[in-house]
Design a protein around this motif. Structure first.
Motif, PDB file in Angstrom:
ATOM      1  N   ALA A 455       0.830  -1.215   0.000  1.00 38.16           N
ATOM      2  CA  ALA A 455       0.000   0.000   0.000  1.00 38.16           C
ATOM      3  C   ALA A 455       0.857   1.255   0.000  1.00 38.16           C
ATOM      4  CB  ALA A 455      -0.940  -0.010   1.202  1.00 38.16           C
ATOM      5  N   GLU A 456       1.936   1.224   0.766  1.00 35.90           N
ATOM      6  CA  GLU A 456       2.839   2.381   0.811  1.00 35.90           C
ATOM      7  C   GLU A 456       3.524   2.602  -0.537  1.00 35.90           C
ATOM      8  OE1 GLU A 456       6.064   1.829   3.494  1.00 35.90           O
ATOM      9  OE2 GLU A 456       6.662   3.930   3.483  1.00 35.90           O
ATOM     10  N   ILE A 457       3.966   1.498  -1.154  1.00 35.30           N
ATOM     11  CA  ILE A 457       4.633   1.588  -2.452  1.00 35.30           C
ATOM     12  C   ILE A 457       3.655   2.072  -3.520  1.00 35.30           C
ATOM     13  CG2 ILE A 457       5.861   0.253  -4.224  1.00 35.30           C
ATOM     14  CD1 ILE A 457       6.703  -1.656  -1.917  1.00 35.30           C
ATOM     15  N   GLU A 458       2.446   1.552  -3.478  1.00 36.16           N
ATOM     16  CA  GLU A 458       1.422   1.933  -4.456  1.00 36.16           C
ATOM     17  C   GLU A 458       1.103   3.420  -4.374  1.00 36.16           C
ATOM     18  OE1 GLU A 458      -1.575  -0.768  -3.262  1.00 36.16           O
ATOM     19  OE2 GLU A 458      -0.588  -2.515  -4.154  1.00 36.16           O
ATOM     20  N   GLN A 459       1.046   3.964  -3.153  1.00 34.17           N
ATOM     21  CA  GLN A 459       0.748   5.384  -2.993  1.00 34.17           C
ATOM     22  C   GLN A 459       1.800   6.251  -3.674  1.00 34.17           C
ATOM     23  OE1 GLN A 459       0.253   6.189   1.156  1.00 34.17           O
ATOM     24  NE2 GLN A 459      -1.671   5.054   1.311  1.00 34.17           N
ATOM     25  N   VAL A 460       3.064   5.812  -3.583  1.00 38.99           N
ATOM     26  CA  VAL A 460       4.136   6.569  -4.235  1.00 38.99           C
ATOM     27  C   VAL A 460       4.035   6.440  -5.759  1.00 38.99           C
ATOM     28  CG1 VAL A 460       6.629   6.806  -4.510  1.00 38.99           C
ATOM     29  CG2 VAL A 460       5.663   6.362  -2.244  1.00 38.99           C
ATOM     30  N   LEU A 461       3.844   5.228  -6.252  1.00 40.51           N
ATOM     31  CA  LEU A 461       3.784   5.015  -7.699  1.00 40.51           C
ATOM     32  C   LEU A 461       2.627   5.786  -8.338  1.00 40.51           C
ATOM     33  CD1 LEU A 461       4.539   1.176  -7.924  1.00 40.51           C
ATOM     34  CD2 LEU A 461       6.106   3.082  -8.379  1.00 40.51           C
ATOM     35  N   LEU A 462       1.544   5.933  -7.603  1.00 40.32           N
ATOM     36  CA  LEU A 462       0.396   6.667  -8.143  1.00 40.32           C
ATOM     37  C   LEU A 462       0.667   8.160  -8.298  1.00 40.32           C
ATOM     38  CD1 LEU A 462      -2.570   4.895  -6.340  1.00 40.32           C
ATOM     39  CD2 LEU A 462      -2.106   4.916  -8.792  1.00 40.32           C
ATOM     40  N   ARG A 463       1.745   8.639  -7.723  1.00 40.77           N
ATOM     41  CA  ARG A 463       2.107  10.043  -7.917  1.00 40.77           C
ATOM     42  C   ARG A 463       2.706  10.293  -9.304  1.00 40.77           C
ATOM     43  NH1 ARG A 463       4.569  10.159  -2.420  1.00 40.77           N
ATOM     44  NH2 ARG A 463       6.584  10.538  -3.409  1.00 40.77           N
ATOM     45  N   HIS A 464       3.110   9.222  -9.976  1.00 40.20           N
ATOM     46  CA  HIS A 464       3.664   9.378 -11.321  1.00 40.20           C
ATOM     47  C   HIS A 464       2.525   9.753 -12.270  1.00 40.20           C
ATOM     48  CE1 HIS A 464       5.522   8.530 -15.180  1.00 40.20           C
ATOM     49  NE2 HIS A 464       6.701   8.468 -14.562  1.00 40.20           N
ATOM     50  N   PRO A 465       2.697  10.803 -13.068  1.00 41.35           N
ATOM     51  CA  PRO A 465       1.606  11.258 -13.943  1.00 41.35           C
ATOM     52  C   PRO A 465       1.179  10.238 -14.991  1.00 41.35           C
ATOM     53  CG  PRO A 465       3.675  12.369 -14.473  1.00 41.35           C
ATOM     54  CD  PRO A 465       3.898  11.655 -13.190  1.00 41.35           C
ATOM     55  N   GLY A 466       2.030   9.273 -15.279  1.00 44.57           N
ATOM     56  CA  GLY A 466       1.690   8.293 -16.302  1.00 44.57           C
ATOM     57  C   GLY A 466       0.964   7.074 -15.774  1.00 44.57           C
ATOM     58  N   ILE A 506      10.519   2.351 -13.035  1.00 45.89           N
ATOM     59  CA  ILE A 506      11.424   1.831 -12.003  1.00 45.89           C
ATOM     60  C   ILE A 506      12.489   2.863 -11.668  1.00 45.89           C
ATOM     61  CG2 ILE A 506      13.199   0.085 -11.554  1.00 45.89           C
ATOM     62  CD1 ILE A 506      11.452  -1.876 -13.189  1.00 45.89           C
ATOM     63  N   ALA A 507      13.049   3.520 -12.693  1.00 47.94           N
ATOM     64  CA  ALA A 507      14.059   4.552 -12.445  1.00 47.94           C
ATOM     65  C   ALA A 507      13.470   5.706 -11.649  1.00 47.94           C
ATOM     66  CB  ALA A 507      14.625   5.051 -13.778  1.00 47.94           C
ATOM     67  N   TRP A 508      12.248   6.101 -11.977  1.00 49.49           N
ATOM     68  CA  TRP A 508      11.562   7.175 -11.234  1.00 49.49           C
ATOM     69  C   TRP A 508      11.347   6.760  -9.785  1.00 49.49           C
ATOM     70  CZ3 TRP A 508       6.889   7.345  -8.670  1.00 49.49           C
ATOM     71  CH2 TRP A 508       6.398   8.606  -8.337  1.00 49.49           C
TER      72      TRP A 508
END
Length: 547
Positions: A455-466, A506-508
């Motif tokens: 859940a923590e990882i998903e919250q960060v990934l969802l910040r990516h505009p793509g 992944i790089a982001w």
């Protein structure tokens, strides 16, 4: 003897260790070699500096640094001054560290300078550059970082520091005018029931939660741990587990203080360096995750190093291969190889194997409950299940936390009025009371010994505009045990070749979160599988992922 009655508090432990083991080597950190008497003196000087800085009993003091002698001295100095220690994960990015400092309203921070090519000072300043989200600071609360109004002082554990921070030497010098009797009075005022530290974990919501643990709980639990592991005076202990983790701080520093063992911290695990240290320093105790032990066994230069001094190995955090136990006992001749199970919410230790246990018990289970600790495997209603049946693991005992720091709602979700702690893990007890971990109620997975929370990882990934939607699951990895795999849905208008690629995402992610949290693989899907209530069906995703 019960540690909480013998020493009373961690300051009492430090003082007793300095007296009992005065001339014995306490810490070996590169060229730094200090005795227990010298360690006691350094800790009292650091405590005096905390008093001079204005630290009051109960204030939170954080340490964001790798395993070094300075970490030991600064942390023990803070608790000797009556502060509550807040260890911060060195793998955190600046924003993650700032959130912990915000949540605890830390008064003082000890931070490393540059570590693994990263300036922690620069990361901290950048992440805390904005004013606090909660509004203006209270009157008189003006610190060096605008986004952290409660943080009044930042001490850099180095020879150089920005103008608004202080170096370690400057900090210590400020305490020289504080009389020893004032330090002793502050230390003596710390009671067994006072909070000693706040160790942060994460839940399924992804919000950080800090488990509050007392001095008595720490001393008693690791007095027992030291006894069961067979730690003894004169042992030389290579502490590879990070100090920000219970296994490094309490099973490492605190256990060594209790037994008069020599602490040999290693800031970054490197198999070659570890082999040199084990041979050169005659290391006798080496706790660590299975991946660490496997890398030592498989290192091509192992045969060139004398590892015969190794006497005790304690591991956990993952299922242990029976072959690993056999190789440690057979190839290295280590007489004591044990496994254990614990969590921050239970002072880091719940069950443990005993010396003399068969290899299949050590490899196949996490041992039995500690004395004065209850462990049960329960069904959905909380009733105990018979041996052999899987259910949620519940724990009750002296080491269970009082609660999450200033989070009664989250506390109530895991800690019942009857004292039973819901661990979120699924396990099975055998007829002898040995516990085998089989699954997790939550979606947590373990990467090289570190807990990763989807859940923590998903919250960060969802910040990516793509990225429009994402779900993360753990998948097997030969080296780390498990790693993250992300199933992602691209944002509208960015599908196909024009959208973000797996490599780019992944790089982001590596720039936004600790490395162990970063998914090693990304699979783009048109939609995520959901049940009727809209919840993502991760069991189906795990079925897609190679197992």
């Amino acid at each position: 003897m019960r540690g909480d009655l013998e020493f009373g508090s961690l300051p009492g432990l430090v003082r007793a260790a300095a007296e009992r083991h005065a001339d014995r080597e306490a810490v070996v950190d590169g060229r730094v070699r200090i005795t227990y008497r010298q360690l006691g003196e350094r800790v009292e000087r650091a405590a005096a500096a905390c008093l001079a800085t204005g630290v009051e009993a109960g204030d939170r003091v954080a340490v964001w640094a790798p395993n070094t002698a300075d970490w030991i001295v600064s942390a023990l100095g803070a608790v000797t001054a009556g502060a509550v220690l807040v260890p911060v994960n060195t793998r955190f990015k600046g924003a993650e560290a700032v959130r912990v400092l915000e949540r605890t309203r830390a008064r003082l921070l000890f931070v490393t300078g540059t570590f693994l090519g990263t300036s922690y000072v620069a990361a901290l300043r950048s992440a805390a550059a904005q004013p606090p989200a909660g509004g203006a600071a209270a009157a008189g609360e003006v610190g060096p970082l605008p986004g952290l109004p409660h943080l009044r002082d930042v001490v850099v554990l180095a020879d150089d520091a920005p103008a608004d921070f202080r170096t370690w030497k400057e900090f210590l010098g400020a305490g020289d005018a504080v009389p020893a009797r004032a330090v002793r009075a502050r230390a003596d005022a710390v009671g067994p029931g006072a909070a000693s530290d706040i160790l942060f974990t994460s839940g399924t919501t992804g919000e950080p939660k800090g488990a509050v643990i007392t001095h008595a709980q720490t001393l008693r639990a690791f007095g027992v741990w030291s006894e069961l592991a067979g730690l003894r005076e004169g042992d030389r202990y290579l502490i590879v587990n990070p100090f920000f983790h219970t296994f490094g701080y309490k099973a490492g520093i605190i256990a060594c203080l209790m037994r008069g063992a020599t602490m040999v911290p290693q800031s970054v695990f490197d198999p070659w360096a570890a082999l040199l240290t084990i041979a050169g320093e005659r290391i006798s105790v080496l706790p660590g995750p299975p991946t660490l032990l496997q890398s030592l066994l498989d290192h091509p230069a192992r045969a060139a190093h004398d590892l015969s001094s190794l006497r005790v190995v304690v591991t956990g955090a993952a299922v242990v291969d029976r072959r690993l136990i056999d190789r440690l006992r057979g190839e290295l001749g280590i007489p004591t190889v044990l496994t254990a199970y614990g969590m921050s919410e239970a002072t880091g230790v719940v069950t443990m194997c005993r010396r003399g246990d068969a290899a299949e018990t050590v490899a196949g289970t996490s041992g039995r409950a500690l004395p004065d600790t209850e462990v049960k495997v329960a069904g959905p209603g909380g009733a105990a299940l018979p041996p052999g049946e899987p259910g949620e693991i519940l724990v009750r005992g002296y080491q269970v936390m009082s609660g999450y720091f200033e989070d009664p709602r989250a506390t109530a979700q895991v800690l019942g009025a009857d004292g039973w702690l819901r661990t979120g893990d699924i396990g099975v007890l055998d007829a002898e009371g040995n516990l085998r971990i089989t699954d997790r109620v939550t979606d947590m997975f373990i990467v090289g010994g570190f807990n990763a929370y989807p859940a923590e990882i998903e919250q960060v990934l969802l910040r990516h505009p793509g990225i429009a939607e994402v779900a993360v699951v753990g998948v097997p990895d030969a080296r780390l045990g498990e790693v993250g795999k992300a199933f992602a849905v691209r944002s509208a208008g960015t599908a196909g070749e024009a959208g973000v690629t797996a490599e780019e995402l992944i790089a982001w992610a590596r720039r936004e979160m600790a490395n162990y949290k970063v998914p090693r693989e990304v699979e783009f899907v048109r939609e995520l599988p959901r049940n009727a209530s809209g919840k993502v069906r991760k069991t189906l995703l795990r079925g897609q992922a190679p197992r």
